[in-house]
Design a protein around this motif. Sequence first.
Motif, PDB file in Angstrom:
ATOM      1  N   GLN A 127       0.824  -1.196   0.000  1.00 17.27           N
ATOM      2  CA  GLN A 127       0.000   0.000   0.000  1.00 17.27           C
ATOM      3  C   GLN A 127       0.860   1.249   0.000  1.00 17.27           C
ATOM      4  OE1 GLN A 127      -2.662  -0.326   3.308  1.00 17.27           O
ATOM      5  NE2 GLN A 127      -3.924  -1.875   2.336  1.00 17.27           N
ATOM      6  N   SER A 128       1.938   1.242   0.807  1.00 18.34           N
ATOM      7  CA  SER A 128       2.795   2.413   0.880  1.00 18.34           C
ATOM      8  C   SER A 128       3.526   2.624  -0.441  1.00 18.34           C
ATOM      9  CB  SER A 128       3.803   2.292   2.023  1.00 18.34           C
ATOM     10  OG  SER A 128       4.661   1.189   1.819  1.00 18.34           O
ATOM     11  N   ALA A 129       3.834   1.518  -1.144  1.00 23.06           N
ATOM     12  CA  ALA A 129       4.521   1.619  -2.429  1.00 23.06           C
ATOM     13  C   ALA A 129       3.622   2.222  -3.491  1.00 23.06           C
ATOM     14  CB  ALA A 129       5.006   0.242  -2.870  1.00 23.06           C
ATOM     15  N   ASP A 130       2.297   2.082  -3.322  1.00 25.81           N
ATOM     16  CA  ASP A 130       1.346   2.619  -4.286  1.00 25.81           C
ATOM     17  C   ASP A 130       1.124   4.115  -4.096  1.00 25.81           C
ATOM     18  OD1 ASP A 130      -0.783  -0.329  -4.200  1.00 25.81           O
ATOM     19  OD2 ASP A 130       0.997   0.143  -5.394  1.00 25.81           O
ATOM     20  N   LYS A 131       1.589   4.644  -2.976  1.00 24.36           N
ATOM     21  CA  LYS A 131       1.389   6.058  -2.672  1.00 24.36           C
ATOM     22  C   LYS A 131       2.735   6.708  -2.357  1.00 24.36           C
ATOM     23  CE  LYS A 131      -3.224   5.348  -0.677  1.00 24.36           C
ATOM     24  NZ  LYS A 131      -4.039   5.461   0.548  1.00 24.36           N
ATOM     25  N   PRO A 132       3.003   7.858  -2.913  1.00 27.76           N
ATOM     26  CA  PRO A 132       4.256   8.546  -2.598  1.00 27.76           C
ATOM     27  C   PRO A 132       4.206   9.146  -1.202  1.00 27.76           C
ATOM     28  CG  PRO A 132       2.878   9.923  -3.967  1.00 27.76           C
ATOM     29  CD  PRO A 132       2.183   8.590  -3.878  1.00 27.76           C
ATOM     30  N   GLU A 133       5.338   9.292  -0.588  1.00 23.36           N
ATOM     31  CA  GLU A 133       5.366   9.942   0.727  1.00 23.36           C
ATOM     32  C   GLU A 133       4.956  11.403   0.599  1.00 23.36           C
ATOM     33  OE1 GLU A 133       8.978   9.562   2.877  1.00 23.36           O
ATOM     34  OE2 GLU A 133       9.022   7.381   2.778  1.00 23.36           O
ATOM     35  N   GLU A 134       5.354  12.019  -0.527  1.00 24.34           N
ATOM     36  CA  GLU A 134       5.069  13.439  -0.729  1.00 24.34           C
ATOM     37  C   GLU A 134       4.715  13.704  -2.189  1.00 24.34           C
ATOM     38  OE1 GLU A 134       7.338  17.158   1.004  1.00 24.34           O
ATOM     39  OE2 GLU A 134       8.337  16.552  -0.853  1.00 24.34           O
ATOM     40  N   VAL A 135       3.730  14.572  -2.394  1.00 25.30           N
ATOM     41  CA  VAL A 135       3.346  15.010  -3.734  1.00 25.30           C
ATOM     42  C   VAL A 135       3.592  16.512  -3.804  1.00 25.30           C
ATOM     43  CG1 VAL A 135       1.520  15.154  -5.456  1.00 25.30           C
ATOM     44  CG2 VAL A 135       1.558  13.239  -3.834  1.00 25.30           C
ATOM     45  N   ARG A 136       4.396  16.924  -4.774  1.00 28.45           N
ATOM     46  CA  ARG A 136       4.743  18.341  -4.908  1.00 28.45           C
ATOM     47  C   ARG A 136       3.850  18.983  -5.968  1.00 28.45           C
ATOM     48  NH1 ARG A 136      10.834  17.024  -6.218  1.00 28.45           N
ATOM     49  NH2 ARG A 136       9.624  15.664  -7.603  1.00 28.45           N
ATOM     50  N   VAL A 137       2.932  19.829  -5.498  1.00 26.85           N
ATOM     51  CA  VAL A 137       1.926  20.445  -6.361  1.00 26.85           C
ATOM     52  C   VAL A 137       2.264  21.918  -6.565  1.00 26.85           C
ATOM     53  CG1 VAL A 137      -0.519  21.011  -6.630  1.00 26.85           C
ATOM     54  CG2 VAL A 137       0.161  18.846  -5.543  1.00 26.85           C
ATOM     55  N   ALA A 138       2.447  22.314  -7.812  1.00 27.39           N
ATOM     56  CA  ALA A 138       2.806  23.696  -8.124  1.00 27.39           C
ATOM     57  C   ALA A 138       1.578  24.488  -8.556  1.00 27.39           C
ATOM     58  CB  ALA A 138       3.871  23.726  -9.218  1.00 27.39           C
ATOM     59  N   TYR A 139       1.509  25.730  -8.116  1.00 28.46           N
ATOM     60  CA  TYR A 139       0.359  26.584  -8.415  1.00 28.46           C
ATOM     61  C   TYR A 139       0.816  28.029  -8.491  1.00 28.46           C
ATOM     62  CZ  TYR A 139       0.527  28.097  -3.540  1.00 28.46           C
ATOM     63  OH  TYR A 139       0.929  28.640  -2.340  1.00 28.46           O
ATOM     64  N   SER A 140       0.077  28.841  -9.240  1.00 25.87           N
ATOM     65  CA  SER A 140       0.369  30.268  -9.290  1.00 25.87           C
ATOM     66  C   SER A 140      -0.216  30.922  -8.044  1.00 25.87           C
ATOM     67  CB  SER A 140      -0.246  30.894 -10.545  1.00 25.87           C
ATOM     68  OG  SER A 140      -1.657  30.908 -10.429  1.00 25.87           O
ATOM     69  N   GLY A 141       0.107  32.164  -7.834  1.00 31.04           N
ATOM     70  CA  GLY A 141      -0.384  32.835  -6.627  1.00 31.04           C
ATOM     71  C   GLY A 141      -1.819  33.288  -6.728  1.00 31.04           C
ATOM     72  N   GLY A 142      -2.444  33.112  -7.898  1.00 29.26           N
ATOM     73  CA  GLY A 142      -3.807  33.578  -8.090  1.00 29.26           C
ATOM     74  C   GLY A 142      -4.848  32.639  -7.518  1.00 29.26           C
ATOM     75  N   SER A 143      -6.086  33.085  -7.563  1.00 28.82           N
ATOM     76  CA  SER A 143      -7.207  32.293  -7.044  1.00 28.82           C
ATOM     77  C   SER A 143      -7.544  31.159  -7.998  1.00 28.82           C
ATOM     78  CB  SER A 143      -8.432  33.188  -6.861  1.00 28.82           C
ATOM     79  OG  SER A 143      -8.140  34.263  -5.979  1.00 28.82           O
ATOM     80  N   GLN A 144      -7.716  29.956  -7.469  1.00 25.36           N
ATOM     81  CA  GLN A 144      -8.091  28.784  -8.261  1.00 25.36           C
ATOM     82  C   GLN A 144      -8.771  27.781  -7.345  1.00 25.36           C
ATOM     83  OE1 GLN A 144      -4.084  26.798  -9.294  1.00 25.36           O
ATOM     84  NE2 GLN A 144      -3.548  28.878  -8.678  1.00 25.36           N
TER      85      GLN A 144
END
Length: 336
Positions: free
Chosen positions: A20-37
């Motif tokens: 189960q742990s192998a199917d999920k990363p320890e961390e997901v790095r999500v990039a976003y602009s500073g605007g509203s979304q």
Amino acid sequence: MKKHLILLLATASLWSSLSQSADKPEEVRVAYSGGSQVIMLAKADGSLEKELGSKVKWVQFASGADALSYFASGAIDIANFGSSPATAGVVRKLPVEIIGVSGVIASYERLIGKNGIRTIKDIEGKRVAYPPNSTAQYALEAAITVNKLDRSKITLLALRPAEMVAAWQRGDIDAGYVWAPFAQQLESNGGHQVFATKDLQKSGYLIYNNYVVRKAFAEKYPQTVSAFLRVHQQKVDAFRKDPERASAIVAKEVGAPVATAANTLGGLEYPSLSEQTTAAWLGDGTDADNSGIGKALTKTAGFLADIGEIRKRDIPGHWNNAINSRYIREAAAPAK
């Protein structure tokens, strides 16, 4: 015998946990602009981490060009940014793919002009700024083409959004094509809307923000990518159900006035996950070139080549490696 059975069960439990742990990363790095979304709703309440079962590191960037740099260095996994820089990244052979549309740009990006500029025709003879390598630049160039303006009579200036606001206040520019909250800053300093990206739709231009993922990450953690898209839809639904509440939450999260957040969120159109599995958007994976996004990539790539942002010879003959509808199809499928 009993001890042996207990040992077997414990071992099975351990292997199950490791799997189960192998199917999920320890961390997901999500990039976003500073605007509203809308995805900011998931940042505010922590629901993305809960849904993914992984820690989420939110990485802010100023422009699509910055997002491409982060992808190039392997610093991010998923990002939400404009179709123009995403197209440029694909053509430059970055190991990324488009997995979904986060929002179609309608009035979210627009041309703001000073007194004397009432129509798009009036920008001839004027100084007009735009953020380089962005959907706003694409929209501005498309508007010039569609309206048959004399480009040689327009002084076009490539400025980052914050630089554009400063140039406007100094009197160095007469108009600017940009997104919120910078568009509102120009408007609050004597500007008014002249043209909006939505006005290009009738001329066949599809300009949008998309979710882009590192291919290696998606291949290793496909369930995480599909879960991310489900959260996006949940937050779109939350915004539609109560726009005022959603706008207030997003405004607090990004440090913007509530009116600005409401204007931005309302300035995008949100095709559902199910809609995006049709040929009008990402398609079903059988004919990427003739999908709506495939056609948009072709048109956008041609534009980027014409302005010298990419080389025409680098444009791929097909978009099968650029568009991956697998994850959105899985996300749109009914829960079992």
